[in-house]
Design an enzyme around this catalytic site. Structure first.
Site, PDB file in Angstrom:
ATOM      1  NE  ARG A  72      -3.992   1.858   0.710  1.00 52.93           N
ATOM      2  CZ  ARG A  72      -5.295   1.782   0.583  1.00 52.93           C
ATOM      3  NH1 ARG A  72      -5.873   0.648   0.302  1.00 52.93           N
ATOM      4  NH2 ARG A  72      -6.040   2.845   0.677  1.00 52.93           N
ATOM      5  CG  ASN A 114     -12.651  12.759   0.382  1.00 48.67           C
ATOM      6  OD1 ASN A 114     -13.270  12.653  -0.672  1.00 48.67           O
ATOM      7  ND2 ASN A 114     -12.479  11.756   1.223  1.00 48.67           N
ATOM      8  CB  THR A 115     -16.949  15.800  -1.637  1.00 46.92           C
ATOM      9  OG1 THR A 115     -18.329  15.919  -1.332  1.00 46.92           O
ATOM     10  CG2 THR A 115     -16.752  14.967  -2.878  1.00 46.92           C
ATOM     11  CG  HIS A 116     -18.089  11.753   4.109  1.00 42.26           C
ATOM     12  ND1 HIS A 116     -17.976  10.424   3.762  1.00 42.26           N
ATOM     13  CD2 HIS A 116     -18.780  11.773   5.279  1.00 42.26           C
ATOM     14  CE1 HIS A 116     -18.565   9.686   4.667  1.00 42.26           C
ATOM     15  NE2 HIS A 116     -19.070  10.477   5.600  1.00 42.26           N
ATOM     16  CG  ASP A 148      -7.371  14.434   9.328  1.00 44.89           C
ATOM     17  OD1 ASP A 148      -7.921  13.419   8.841  1.00 44.89           O
ATOM     18  OD2 ASP A 148      -7.723  14.931  10.412  1.00 44.89           O
ATOM     19  N   GLY A 150      -6.915  10.657   9.124  1.00 36.80           N
ATOM     20  CA  GLY A 150      -8.063   9.883   9.591  1.00 36.80           C
ATOM     21  C   GLY A 150      -9.072   9.597   8.486  1.00 36.80           C
ATOM     22  CG  ASP A 152     -14.761  10.265   5.500  1.00 38.34           C
ATOM     23  OD1 ASP A 152     -14.071  10.609   4.532  1.00 38.34           O
ATOM     24  OD2 ASP A 152     -15.490   9.249   5.476  1.00 38.34           O
TER      25      ASP A 152
HETATM   26  C1  GAR Z   1     -20.220  11.002  -3.712  1.00 39.57           C
HETATM   27  O1  GAR Z   1     -21.463  11.057  -3.051  1.00 39.57           O
HETATM   28  C2  GAR Z   1     -19.081  11.100  -2.720  1.00 39.57           C
HETATM   29  O2  GAR Z   1     -19.367  11.916  -1.628  1.00 39.57           O
HETATM   30  C3  GAR Z   1     -18.955   9.664  -2.285  1.00 39.57           C
HETATM   31  O3  GAR Z   1     -19.095   8.939  -3.459  1.00 39.57           O
HETATM   32  C4  GAR Z   1     -19.975   9.632  -4.340  1.00 39.57           C
HETATM   33  C5  GAR Z   1     -19.296   9.728  -5.680  1.00 39.57           C
HETATM   34  O4  GAR Z   1     -20.171  10.122  -6.665  1.00 39.57           O
HETATM   35  N1  GAR Z   1     -17.701   9.448  -1.651  1.00 39.57           N
HETATM   36  C6  GAR Z   1     -17.543   8.662  -0.602  1.00 39.57           C
HETATM   37  O5  GAR Z   1     -18.442   7.984  -0.111  1.00 39.57           O
HETATM   38  C7  GAR Z   1     -16.121   8.612  -0.069  1.00 39.57           C
HETATM   39  N2  GAR Z   1     -16.110   8.029   1.238  1.00 39.57           N
HETATM   40  P1  GAR Z   1     -19.656  10.516  -8.136  1.00 39.57           P
HETATM   41  O6  GAR Z   1     -18.649   9.440  -8.551  1.00 39.57           O
HETATM   42  O7  GAR Z   1     -20.875  10.471  -8.991  1.00 39.57           O
HETATM   43  O8  GAR Z   1     -19.032  11.864  -8.041  1.00 39.57           O
END
Ligand code: GAR
Length: 208
Positions: A72, A114-116, A148, A150, A152
């Protein structure tokens, strides 16, 4: 965040799936006033719509699969190198389903977001919408945060909320979240690119 004056901020986006968040950014970047330019899109797997969206937009792509590396750590170093080849000012993880490691964060820490699909600090991890639904919350949403080490846990840049409806499934809820998430991502990445931002402890502030 380092900014080159009078130039759009260069952004690398990393994806693992359908890439609708990437698509929203691609469309926003068509307007020079948006202030950002996607220089490359990377992925941890082949044959995903996210990469196809980048190719259709004429954006260079690269793929680095964890399974192609002995460890990894080697994958993490290779990912850091592939991103660094584009010398971006900002890295956006948009549905990237891997945790980046220490080499990556050593190079890009503080300017990777990152978007969560949940309202942090609730429901971190891979199943945000499912866990929000199972818990019975009435409001959930999406969070953009500075990555970071962790899961999320990084400082929050922006959040958007959506209601949970009585007859939601994981799919209907996640779709509603994604509509709000794309708008939040575009608005916030634009501000980060145009104004710059500062992270102090857990507080993230735009510079303008
Ligand atoms: C999004 O909702 C994003 O927040 C999530 O995957 C989706 C991607 O959608 N990410 C996570 O869950 C990361 N832990 P997309 O490929 O259509 O942009």
């Amino acid at each position: 965040m380092r900014r080159v004056p009078d130039e759009p901020a260069s952004v690398v986006v990393l994806v693992s799936g359908s890439g609708t968040n990437l698509q929203a950014l691609i469309e926003a970047c068509r307007d020079p006033a948006f202030g950002a330019r996607i220089v490359a899109v990377g992925a941890d797997r082949d044959d995903i719509e996210g990469l196809a969206r980048a190719e259709r937009a004429g954006i260079p792509t690269f793929t680095l699969k964890v399974g192609d590396f002995e460890t990894r750590e080697e994958w993490d170093a290779a990912l850091a190198g592939a991103v660094a080849a584009w010398d971006p000012e900002l890295v956006v993880l948009a549905g990237f389903m891997k945790l980046v490691g220490p080499v990556f964060l050593g190079l890009y820490g503080g300017r990777v977001v990152n978007t969560h699909p949940a309202l942090s600090p609730s429901f971190p991890g891979m199943h945000g919408p499912e866990e929000a639904l199972a818990y019975g919350v009435k409001v959930t949403g999406a969070t953009l945060f500075v990555v970071d080490p962790g899961v999320d846990t990084g400082p929050i840049v922006a959040q958007t909320s959506v209601p949970v409806e009585d007859y939601d499934t994981v799919e209907t809820l996640h779709e509603r979240i994604k509509v709000a998430e794309r708008a939040m991502l575009v608005e916030t990445v634009g501000r980060m690119a145009r104004e710059g931002f500062t992270v102090e402890g857990r507080r993230v502030r735009f510079n303008a």
